[in-house]
Design a protein around this motif. Structure first.
Motif, mmCIF file in Angstrom:
data_model
loop_
_atom_site.group_PDB
_atom_site.id
_atom_site.type_symbol
_atom_site.label_atom_id
_atom_site.label_comp_id
_atom_site.label_asym_id
_atom_site.label_seq_id
_atom_site.Cartn_x
_atom_site.Cartn_y
_atom_site.Cartn_z
ATOM 1 N N ARG A 1 0.830 -1.206 0.000
ATOM 2 C CA ARG A 1 0.000 0.000 0.000
ATOM 3 C C ARG A 1 0.862 1.252 0.000
ATOM 4 N N THR A 2 1.907 1.257 0.811
ATOM 5 C CA THR A 2 2.811 2.405 0.869
ATOM 6 C C THR A 2 3.465 2.648 -0.481
ATOM 7 N N ALA A 3 3.870 1.548 -1.139
ATOM 8 C CA ALA A 3 4.493 1.667 -2.455
ATOM 9 C C ALA A 3 3.511 2.193 -3.493
ATOM 10 N N VAL A 4 2.290 1.686 -3.467
ATOM 11 C CA VAL A 4 1.275 2.129 -4.432
ATOM 12 C C VAL A 4 1.008 3.624 -4.296
ATOM 13 N N ASP A 5 0.859 4.091 -3.066
ATOM 14 C CA ASP A 5 0.609 5.516 -2.841
ATOM 15 C C ASP A 5 1.754 6.356 -3.391
ATOM 16 N N ALA A 6 2.982 5.898 -3.192
ATOM 17 C CA ALA A 6 4.148 6.643 -3.670
ATOM 18 C C ALA A 6 4.226 6.623 -5.197
ATOM 19 N N ILE A 7 3.938 5.473 -5.807
ATOM 20 C CA ILE A 7 3.935 5.373 -7.272
ATOM 21 C C ILE A 7 2.945 6.374 -7.868
ATOM 22 N N GLN A 8 1.759 6.405 -7.302
ATOM 23 C CA GLN A 8 0.742 7.328 -7.803
ATOM 24 C C GLN A 8 1.143 8.784 -7.589
ATOM 25 N N ALA A 9 1.775 9.053 -6.453
ATOM 26 C CA ALA A 9 2.162 10.426 -6.124
ATOM 27 C C ALA A 9 3.197 10.988 -7.093
ATOM 28 N N VAL A 10 4.080 10.131 -7.618
ATOM 29 C CA VAL A 10 5.132 10.610 -8.515
ATOM 30 C C VAL A 10 4.781 10.406 -9.987
ATOM 31 N N GLY A 11 3.552 9.939 -10.274
ATOM 32 C CA GLY A 11 3.142 9.720 -11.660
ATOM 33 C C GLY A 11 3.926 8.604 -12.328
ATOM 34 N N GLY A 12 4.144 7.515 -11.595
ATOM 35 C CA GLY A 12 4.989 6.441 -12.106
ATOM 36 C C GLY A 12 4.274 5.176 -12.512
ATOM 37 N N LEU A 13 2.978 5.264 -12.784
ATOM 38 C CA LEU A 13 2.219 4.053 -13.116
ATOM 39 C C LEU A 13 2.677 3.396 -14.417
ATOM 40 N N ASP A 14 3.384 4.128 -15.260
ATOM 41 C CA ASP A 14 3.843 3.559 -16.528
ATOM 42 C C ASP A 14 5.093 2.695 -16.376
ATOM 43 N N VAL A 15 5.887 2.942 -15.339
ATOM 44 C CA VAL A 15 7.163 2.225 -15.236
ATOM 45 C C VAL A 15 7.344 1.409 -13.963
ATOM 46 N N PHE A 16 6.479 1.585 -12.980
ATOM 47 C CA PHE A 16 6.642 0.845 -11.732
ATOM 48 C C PHE A 16 5.562 -0.223 -11.564
ATOM 49 N N ARG A 17 5.987 -1.377 -11.091
ATOM 50 C CA ARG A 17 5.091 -2.466 -10.742
ATOM 51 C C ARG A 17 5.489 -3.006 -9.367
ATOM 52 N N LEU A 18 4.611 -3.780 -8.784
ATOM 53 C CA LEU A 18 4.882 -4.389 -7.485
ATOM 54 C C LEU A 18 5.389 -5.815 -7.650
ATOM 55 N N VAL A 19 6.243 -6.228 -6.718
ATOM 56 C CA VAL A 19 6.526 -7.640 -6.539
ATOM 57 C C VAL A 19 5.681 -8.100 -5.349
ATOM 58 N N HIS A 20 4.826 -9.073 -5.592
ATOM 59 C CA HIS A 20 4.104 -9.692 -4.490
ATOM 60 C C HIS A 20 4.919 -10.905 -4.075
#
Length: 273
Positions: free
Chosen positions: A155-174
């Motif tokens: 969740r912390t990572a997702v919030d940060a990805i969205q905050a920096v406009g990085g949805l095009d290049v960042f993904r999560l490792v589950h």
């Protein structure tokens, strides 16, 4: 769940094999993707193997490279980290890897406040995004569930990805191990680019005491709930690979690692049918 699971092999599953032998292991197991690492002595990347060699060996056997594992600690940004990230991004592009796994600082001596850690995370993502875009690869963010880790939950990572406009290049490792350790209940299948799987069978060990050395192949005695985690991910839209990542010496010393992995694959496929 009736469709065949898509398995991959992280280099950690058999760190003592040569690269050609490791690729042959993947072929034998019908796992058509691997992850290589930069933190294992005596094998690629640490031994100086050229990226083109990795690309050619994999291409010859029809194997994809999912990632290089890992940029660490990605969330402590400085000139050293920039140079490290750029070097790994170049290698990833040249060996044909889809992305770079990025692990956060895991240090009980980290005295930063939560606010400082949050700033550090967003700064790092902002700096990493253009490097990833330039080299045409993804950044796979892997929260680590250990109590001392600076980034424990997705969740912390997702919030940060969205905050920096990085949805095009960042993904999560589950990572099923870290998901359990962090007592995390949220799943983000739409943002998950990779799943690491391993099991723990020591039911007596306190949760806070479990470490990488406990991580074995997933079997009947697993206490992490791998099957349930995978079922949730697949039933909510994840379509990617499940990459075996056991750290235990007991696994690395197995006389027949192919048979052991095959048994774990069969166990998971049966559990999810």
């Amino acid at each position: 769940m009736t469709q065949p699971l898509r398995f991959a092999l992280n280099r950690m599953v058999a760190p003592r094999l040569s690269l050609p032998a490791f690729i042959d292991l993947a072929v034998s197991l019908k796992a058509d993707a691997i992850e290589i690492r930069n933190d294992l002595k005596g094998v690629e990347i640490e031994d100086g193997t050229a990226a083109q060699t990795v690309r050619q060996l994999c291409a010859a056997k029809g194997i994809s490279v999912l990632s290089i594992n890992a940029l660490y600690p990605f969330d402590v940004w400085n000139d050293e980290r920039r140079a490290q990230a750029t070097k790994l991004a170049v290698y990833a592009r040249e060996c044909g890897a889809q992305g770079l796994v990025m692990c956060p600082l895991n240090d009980s001596g980290d005295m930063r406040t939560q606010a400082q850690r949050a700033v550090g995370l967003r700064t790092a993502l902002s700096e990493l995004a253009p490097i990833l875009r330039e080299h045409g690869i993804l950044g796979f963010i892997e929260p680590l569930g250990f109590e001392e880790c600076s980034l424990r939950r997705k969740r912390t990572a997702v919030d940060a990805i969205q905050a920096v406009g990085g949805l095009d290049v960042f993904r999560l490792v589950h990572d099923t191990f870290h998901h359990h350790l962090a007592s995390e209940h949220e799943f983000f299948p739409e943002l998950t680019g990779l799943v690491h799987i391993s099991g723990v069978e020591d039911a007596e060990a306190p949760l806070a005491s479990i470490r990488d050395g406990h991580r074995v192949l997933v079997g009947e005695g697993d206490i992490l709930g791998n099957a349930a985690q995978i079922d949730t991910l697949l039933s909510t839209g994840y379509t990617g690979f499940l990459s075996f990542e056991p750290f235990a010496d007991s696994v690395h010393g197995l006389p027949d690692i192919e048979q052991a992995i095959n048994a774990s694959m069969a166990h998971l496929q049966k559990s999810l049918t």
